[in-house]
Scaffold this motif. Structure first.
Motif, PDB file in Angstrom:
ATOM      1  N   THR A  40      -6.337   5.952 -28.474  1.00  0.00           N
ATOM      2  CA  THR A  40      -6.736   6.575 -27.208  1.00  0.00           C
ATOM      3  C   THR A  40      -6.168   5.791 -26.031  1.00  0.00           C
ATOM      4  O   THR A  40      -5.566   6.368 -25.120  1.00  0.00           O
ATOM      5  CB  THR A  40      -8.267   6.670 -27.110  1.00  0.00           C
ATOM      6  N   ALA A  41      -6.337   4.478 -26.054  1.00  0.00           N
ATOM      7  CA  ALA A  41      -5.816   3.642 -24.968  1.00  0.00           C
ATOM      8  C   ALA A  41      -4.297   3.757 -24.873  1.00  0.00           C
ATOM      9  O   ALA A  41      -3.735   3.860 -23.770  1.00  0.00           O
ATOM     10  CB  ALA A  41      -6.228   2.192 -25.171  1.00  0.00           C
ATOM     11  N   SER A  42      -3.623   3.770 -26.014  1.00  0.00           N
ATOM     12  CA  SER A  42      -2.172   3.844 -26.028  1.00  0.00           C
ATOM     13  C   SER A  42      -1.671   5.131 -25.379  1.00  0.00           C
ATOM     14  O   SER A  42      -0.762   5.106 -24.539  1.00  0.00           O
ATOM     15  CB  SER A  42      -1.660   3.730 -27.467  1.00  0.00           C
ATOM     16  N   PHE A  43      -2.276   6.249 -25.741  1.00  0.00           N
ATOM     17  CA  PHE A  43      -1.826   7.520 -25.178  1.00  0.00           C
ATOM     18  C   PHE A  43      -2.202   7.669 -23.704  1.00  0.00           C
ATOM     19  O   PHE A  43      -1.429   8.230 -22.915  1.00  0.00           O
ATOM     20  CB  PHE A  43      -2.350   8.700 -25.992  1.00  0.00           C
ATOM     21  N   ILE A  44      -3.357   7.181 -23.322  1.00  0.00           N
ATOM     22  CA  ILE A  44      -3.740   7.236 -21.902  1.00  0.00           C
ATOM     23  C   ILE A  44      -2.764   6.410 -21.063  1.00  0.00           C
ATOM     24  O   ILE A  44      -2.296   6.862 -20.012  1.00  0.00           O
ATOM     25  CB  ILE A  44      -5.198   6.755 -21.696  1.00  0.00           C
ATOM     26  N   LEU A  45      -2.432   5.217 -21.536  1.00  0.00           N
ATOM     27  CA  LEU A  45      -1.504   4.366 -20.795  1.00  0.00           C
ATOM     28  C   LEU A  45      -0.084   4.932 -20.811  1.00  0.00           C
ATOM     29  O   LEU A  45       0.631   4.852 -19.799  1.00  0.00           O
ATOM     30  CB  LEU A  45      -1.535   2.941 -21.346  1.00  0.00           C
ATOM     31  N   LEU A  46       0.344   5.505 -21.931  1.00  0.00           N
ATOM     32  CA  LEU A  46       1.654   6.152 -21.977  1.00  0.00           C
ATOM     33  C   LEU A  46       1.702   7.292 -20.965  1.00  0.00           C
ATOM     34  O   LEU A  46       2.677   7.440 -20.228  1.00  0.00           O
ATOM     35  CB  LEU A  46       1.953   6.672 -23.385  1.00  0.00           C
ATOM     36  N   ASN A  47       0.653   8.085 -20.921  1.00  0.00           N
ATOM     37  CA  ASN A  47       0.580   9.179 -19.961  1.00  0.00           C
ATOM     38  C   ASN A  47       0.683   8.661 -18.522  1.00  0.00           C
ATOM     39  O   ASN A  47       1.370   9.250 -17.688  1.00  0.00           O
ATOM     40  CB  ASN A  47      -0.706   9.973 -20.154  1.00  0.00           C
ATOM     41  N   LYS A  48       0.007   7.561 -18.245  1.00  0.00           N
ATOM     42  CA  LYS A  48       0.062   6.959 -16.904  1.00  0.00           C
ATOM     43  C   LYS A  48       1.492   6.489 -16.590  1.00  0.00           C
ATOM     44  O   LYS A  48       1.986   6.708 -15.488  1.00  0.00           O
ATOM     45  CB  LYS A  48      -0.928   5.788 -16.834  1.00  0.00           C
ATOM     46  N   ALA A  49       2.151   5.875 -17.568  1.00  0.00           N
ATOM     47  CA  ALA A  49       3.500   5.343 -17.351  1.00  0.00           C
ATOM     48  C   ALA A  49       4.518   6.456 -17.091  1.00  0.00           C
ATOM     49  O   ALA A  49       5.422   6.287 -16.272  1.00  0.00           O
ATOM     50  CB  ALA A  49       3.932   4.497 -18.544  1.00  0.00           C
ATOM     51  N   ILE A  50       4.371   7.608 -17.768  1.00  0.00           N
ATOM     52  CA  ILE A  50       5.369   8.667 -17.597  1.00  0.00           C
ATOM     53  C   ILE A  50       5.231   9.410 -16.276  1.00  0.00           C
ATOM     54  O   ILE A  50       6.051  10.274 -15.968  1.00  0.00           O
ATOM     55  CB  ILE A  50       5.378   9.671 -18.775  1.00  0.00           C
ATOM     56  N   GLN A  51       4.234   9.033 -15.488  1.00  0.00           N
ATOM     57  CA  GLN A  51       4.146   9.593 -14.147  1.00  0.00           C
ATOM     58  C   GLN A  51       5.238   9.005 -13.258  1.00  0.00           C
ATOM     59  O   GLN A  51       5.608   9.611 -12.249  1.00  0.00           O
ATOM     60  CB  GLN A  51       2.762   9.331 -13.533  1.00  0.00           C
ATOM     61  N   THR A  52       5.761   7.842 -13.635  1.00  0.00           N
ATOM     62  CA  THR A  52       6.794   7.152 -12.861  1.00  0.00           C
ATOM     63  C   THR A  52       8.105   7.018 -13.633  1.00  0.00           C
ATOM     64  O   THR A  52       9.170   7.253 -13.103  1.00  0.00           O
ATOM     65  CB  THR A  52       6.300   5.740 -12.455  1.00  0.00           C
ATOM     66  N   ILE A  53       8.008   6.620 -14.905  1.00  0.00           N
ATOM     67  CA  ILE A  53       9.181   6.385 -15.743  1.00  0.00           C
ATOM     68  C   ILE A  53       9.583   7.715 -16.395  1.00  0.00           C
ATOM     69  O   ILE A  53       8.713   8.462 -16.832  1.00  0.00           O
ATOM     70  CB  ILE A  53       8.855   5.336 -16.830  1.00  0.00           C
TER      71      ILE A  53
END
Length: 105
Positions: A40-53
């Motif tokens: 869950t943490a991994s996907f939430i953080l990945l989702n956050k990162a792809i807002q910029t990257i």
């Protein structure tokens, strides 16, 4: 900041693959819960990162961090082979991850 978030997401990917192995087909409750928390943490953080990257770059880096980390965990924890070719390709993968970071805008 997005790159730091992506690296942390990759670390949680290593966590969820390791917990998956230790969960013994989800029969061990403690490791199964660890798996759920990490994924869950991994996907939430990945989702956050792809807002910029860019998503292609972020996904490749996230997967690469998880792959390299999981292979290293297998070598350290489960005494999987660490022969020349495995180490060579791990370094090749790390080089590719660094390359994606360098060329990303």
């Amino acid at each position: 900041m997005a790159w730091i978030i992506l690296i942390i997401a990759g670390a949680f990917e290593i966590g969820f693959t390791t917990c998956l192995k230790l969960s013994d087909n989800f029969s061990n409750t403690k490791w199964s819960i660890g798996f759920l928390i990490c994924i869950t943490a991994s996907f939430i953080l990945l989702n956050k990162a792809i807002q910029t990257i860019p998503i292609g770059t972020a996904y490749a880096v996230w997967t690469g961090i998880g792959a390299v980390g999981t292979v290293l965990m297998g070598i350290v924890l489960y005494k999987e082979p660490a022969d020349f070719w495995r180490i060579f390709f791990i370094f090749l993968l790390i080089g590719s991850i660094i390359g994606l970071k360098v060329v990303a805008k």
